[in-house]
Structures are given as structure tokens and as C-alpha cells.
Design an enzyme around this catalytic site. Structure first.
Site, mmCIF file in Angstrom:
data_model
loop_
_atom_site.group_PDB
_atom_site.id
_atom_site.type_symbol
_atom_site.label_atom_id
_atom_site.label_comp_id
_atom_site.label_asym_id
_atom_site.label_seq_id
_atom_site.Cartn_x
_atom_site.Cartn_y
_atom_site.Cartn_z
ATOM 1 N N GLU B 47 41.088 47.768 43.858
ATOM 2 C CA GLU B 47 39.617 47.515 43.307
ATOM 3 C C GLU B 47 38.770 46.909 44.337
ATOM 4 O OE1 GLU B 47 42.306 46.306 41.902
ATOM 5 O OE2 GLU B 47 42.154 44.036 41.478
ATOM 6 N N ASN B 48 39.238 46.751 45.519
ATOM 7 C CA ASN B 48 38.168 46.264 46.502
ATOM 8 C C ASN B 48 37.513 47.361 46.974
ATOM 9 O OD1 ASN B 48 41.079 46.725 47.651
ATOM 10 N ND2 ASN B 48 40.209 45.689 49.478
#
Lengths: 232, 221
Positions: B47-48
């Protein structure tokens, strides 16, 4: 500075005008893609009572963790703040106010702030402590909470390459929050590894168009690794 | 016998399908990547801002600009895409990720999940967990069935502050694989050598036990 040339000649000039009590938005995820020299300049200036908006708060002795040493941060909006002993201590002593914000909402709040959208509804956080006291409305049969946008007095950004006009490209996952942060500052300051001439970057590959950027500086970076993991 | 962490990861991996985009949380969910069946192509979302997470780097490949959501150095596989956090959560919140696997402290019979905050203990934050549980239709929760003191973590109602409300429909514990539907846990499979009685005893929420509950099987090694 002339025309669209956003370059400044020193870090001192890059952060000129920052004052105690201001809100600073900072790019980065963990220690990846953080504006490390701009943070160091804020430390040098000794401004206090800052509200900082950043996914994390650095580690002891590096990144935003530097600003904890002289208690320069009064309040922080972040999604995860666990990697930092000094932070823990200041949180437990109520010396720093922490507003934990879901990571996607944090990104979207700054995206909205930069795009002139004052608030948005999201299912994220409904029914949790994050939703308490927030307006709820149902869409498609599902409850959503109203989340307000975020803007800042200063936005500090770490890019990879930029041209003099402040068109910025990021490298790999060092992009993270930087593009949203860049849009949401009243004054947006970008530090990069290399400044090139207008025309040297492919226009369709620009991540942050120069219109968002007020000041640009080239620096050198330590790029500390938080969790070096290798395969054998 | 209760499942090992590796067996839990192996069992979750059976829910993968060819062409799935998958987000794996920290801990046991991360291990699922080791059990992707041969011949199946799965794209891991971090999710980064990385879709197509590859293997950990060699010493020579380590790049500080290339990390996963656990802040570990990683590589990007061929066919990967890298983007901003807003883009990353647009795909998560927009329901584009096919499967999300994450850990939890407690889950209840109405699909509520608590996974981020224990009052009185240090609170580090929810990271992307609230976005993931709110955005995904297809979530598997991995957790131990009961605490070390034998207290059930599959409850009538979560005691801890929630991460999300009514969003969990599948749970894999060290004892059983269960679905959550219409306000009840439904026992689907049990760990090898674990009796239905033990699962009933360690499940505090409403539990529906079908006539036949198959035992999970694992290939040795």
C-alpha cells in the site's frame, strides 16, 4: 529567480518564512522519500509548536524524529508512529498531540486539500474510534463518514529529478505521499537529487507539475534504510 | 494439533486464484507469498505504492527507494507498477484488490474486526488497515482462535475498538477455517487432529456446526 525558474540557492532560503505554530506537510513513507535536508533546516531554525502532517514521524535521530529532540512538534497527524522511542515518551507525557488517521484517508485528505475539495465521504473508519463525532451519511446503503481536507502553510517534498521549472519526477516507492503533499502547501518546497534543464524530462512522465512548486533545491541525501531485508 | 504459522499461510494460499491482485498484511499474511501454487500468477499490492512486489533484494540490489509497506527493502517484479499513496488507496478503497489477508486481535459474528488498538497499551496507529477492511469485499482474517489464557477471540461482539464494522466474512485461525454470515460463524474446516468440540469450546460467538466438518490436509515438508 526569473520567470518559472523555481530554484533557490540555499536551504536557508528554501525554508524562509517558516514560523512557530505553522502547519507543515511532509512527504515520505517510513524513511523512504523523506525531505531529509528540509527537515534538518527546520530543526536548525528552532521553530516550535508545529503541526506536522506525515504518514510517520521518522526514527530517533533521523527524519522527523529530529524535530522531537527540541520538542518542535506540538501536534502530528499520521497513520503510524511506532518506530520512535522519543515519540513514545512525548506521547505518554502528553507533550505531543497525535491524531491517528487511516493511511488512505490521510493521502486523500491532502489530495483533496490540494484540489480544492474541502471534504469527502468515505467508508474507511465508520464504526471505529476514527468515525466518532463525524457526520455520517448513507450512500448505496452503506454508511460513510465525512472527512475534511488538509492543507498546510508549508509542504516539504523529496523528489528525484526536476527541471528548473519545478516539474518533478519521483524514483520508485520514494514517490508515496510526496505528490499529494506537493499540491497542498501554501508554500511548496521540493528538494531533489538532480536539477535539469526544461525539456530534458519527458512531459508525460512528470509526476508533479511545476505549477504546484514554489521553491526547488538540489541536495545530497543519506537515504537511511529502516529495515534492510535481503534474500540469501 | 493447532496449525503452525506456515500451515496457516499454506491454507490461505488455497484461496488464491490465477490473476488475483492481493494485499498481504504483516505477519502470517506475508508468509502466504511463499505458497503461491506453481503455474499461478498473483500480483502483490503493497500500500505504499507498489503493485507487483517482487522478492527481497540481494545485497547488491538493495535500494533505499524501493521498500514495501512493512518498510522492508524489496524488489519490483517484471510487470510491476509504482504510484502515489493516493493512487494506491484509490485501488484499495475502490474495491479493485481481489483479496486482502490481514491479522486481527478479535473478530465477531457480525464481521466486525479489531486489530489496531488495545486501550492502555501503546497505540502505534492503524496504518492502512482501516482502508483495507473498508475497501475490500474479499478479506481473510488470520489469527489465533483463543488467547494464551484460553479466552476466545471469535466473539459475539468485539471488546476492543474496531478497525472496521461488518467487513469480515472469512477467518482462518490456528484451529479452524470459518465463514461469517447472517450474524454467525460457520465452521467450514478444522485443523488436523482438532476436534469440533474444542472449536465449539473456544468460540464465544454464535457458531453453526454443519453435520460434516472436513479436516484440513497438508502435504508434508
Amino acid at each position: 529567480m526569473a520567470g518559472f525558474d523555481k530554484r533557490v540557492s540555499s536551504y536557508e532560503e528554501a525554508m524562509e518564512g517558516i514560523e512557530s505554530g505553522m502547519t507543515v506537510l511532509a512527504g515520505g513513507f517510513g524513511l523512504c522519500g523523506i525531505p531529509e535536508n528540509l527537515i534538518a533546516e527546520i530543526k536548525r531554525r528552532k521553530v516550535k509548536d508545529l503541526t506536522v502532517v506525515s504518514n510517520n514521524c521518522g526514527v530517533d535521530g533521523f527524519g522527523l524524529g529530529l524535530l522531537l529532540e527540541d520538542r518542535q512538534i506540538r501536534k502530528i497527524l499520521a497513520s503510524y508512529v511506532g518506530e520512535n522511542a522519543l515519540f513514545e515518551q512525548q506521547m505518554l507525557n502528553d507533550e505531543i498531540e497525535v491524531v491517528l488517521t487511516p493511511q488512505g484517508s490521510l493521502a486523500e485528505k491532502m489530495r483533496a486539500g490540494g484540489a480544492g475539495i474541502p471534504a469527502f465521504f468515505t467508508a474507511t473508519g465508520y464504526g471505529t474510534p476514527i468515525g466518532e463525532g463525524k457526520e455520517v451519511r448513507e450512500f448505496n446503503g452503506r454508511p460513510h463518514i465525512l472527512e475534511e481536507a488538509i492543507t498546510g502553510d508549508f509542504a516539504i517534498v523529496k523528489g528525484w529529478k526536476a527541471d528548473r521549472y519545478g516539474n518533478v519526477m519521483y524514483r520508485h516507492t520514494a514517490q508515496n505521499f510526496n505528490p499529494m503533499v506537493a499540491t497542498a502547501g501554501r508554500i511548496t518546497v521540493v528538494e531533489v537529487e538532480e536539477i535539469v534543464e526544461p525539456g530534458d524530462l519527458e512531459p508525460s512522465q512528470i509526476h508533479t507539475p511545476g505549477i504546484y512548486v514554489d521553491r526547488l533545491i538540489q541536495g545530497s541525501f543519506e537515504k537511511r534504510i529502516e529495515k534492510r531485508t535481503v534474500r540469501s | 494439533m493447532a496449525l503452525t504459522r506456515e500451515q496457516m499461510a499454506q491454507r490461505v494460499a488455497r484461496e488464491l486464484e490465477d490473476g488475483f491482485y492481493v494485499n498481504l498484511g504483516i505477519g502470517i499474511p506475508t508468509l502466504v507469498a511463499n505458497y503461491i501454487p506453481d503455474g499461478m500468477d498473483v500480483m502483490l499490492q503493497s500500500e505504499n505504492g507498489l503493485l507487483g512486489m517482487g522478492r527481497y533484494p540481494t545485497e547488491d540490489e538493495v535500494d533505499p527507494d524501493m521498500i514495501n509497506a512493512g518498510k522492508q527493502t524489496v524488489t519490483a517484479r517484471p510487470g510491476a507498477a509504482i504510484f502515489s499513496s493516493a493512487e494506491s488507496f484509490a485501488m484499495i478503497r475502490g474495491g479493485h484488490v481481489d483479496l486482502t489477508v490481514l491479522g486481527a486481535f478479535e473478530v465477531d459474528q457480525n464481521g466486525n474486526i479489531a486489530s489496531w488498538m488495545i486501550p492502555g497499551k501503546l497505540i502505534k496507529g492503524m496504518g492502512g488497515a482501516m482502508d483495507l477492511v473498508a475497501g475490500a469485499e474479499n478479506i481473510i482474517c488470520t489469527m489465533t482462535h483463543a488467547s494464551k489464557h484460553g479466552e476466545s477471540k471469535l466473539l459475539e461482539q468485539c471488546n476492543l475498538p474496531l478497525t472496521g464494522a461488518g467487513c469480515i466474512n472469512r477467518v482462518l485461525t490456528d484451529l479452524a477455517y470459518l465463514e461469517i454470515k447472517d450474524g454467525a460463524f460457520i465452521l467450514k474446516e478444522r485443523a488436523p487432529g482438532v476436534s469440533v468440540e474444542e472449536i465449539v469450546e473456544k468460540t464465544a460467538g454464535k457458531l453453526i456446526v454443519p453435520d460434516h466438518v472436513p479436516e484440513m490436509t497438508f502435504v508434508e515438508g
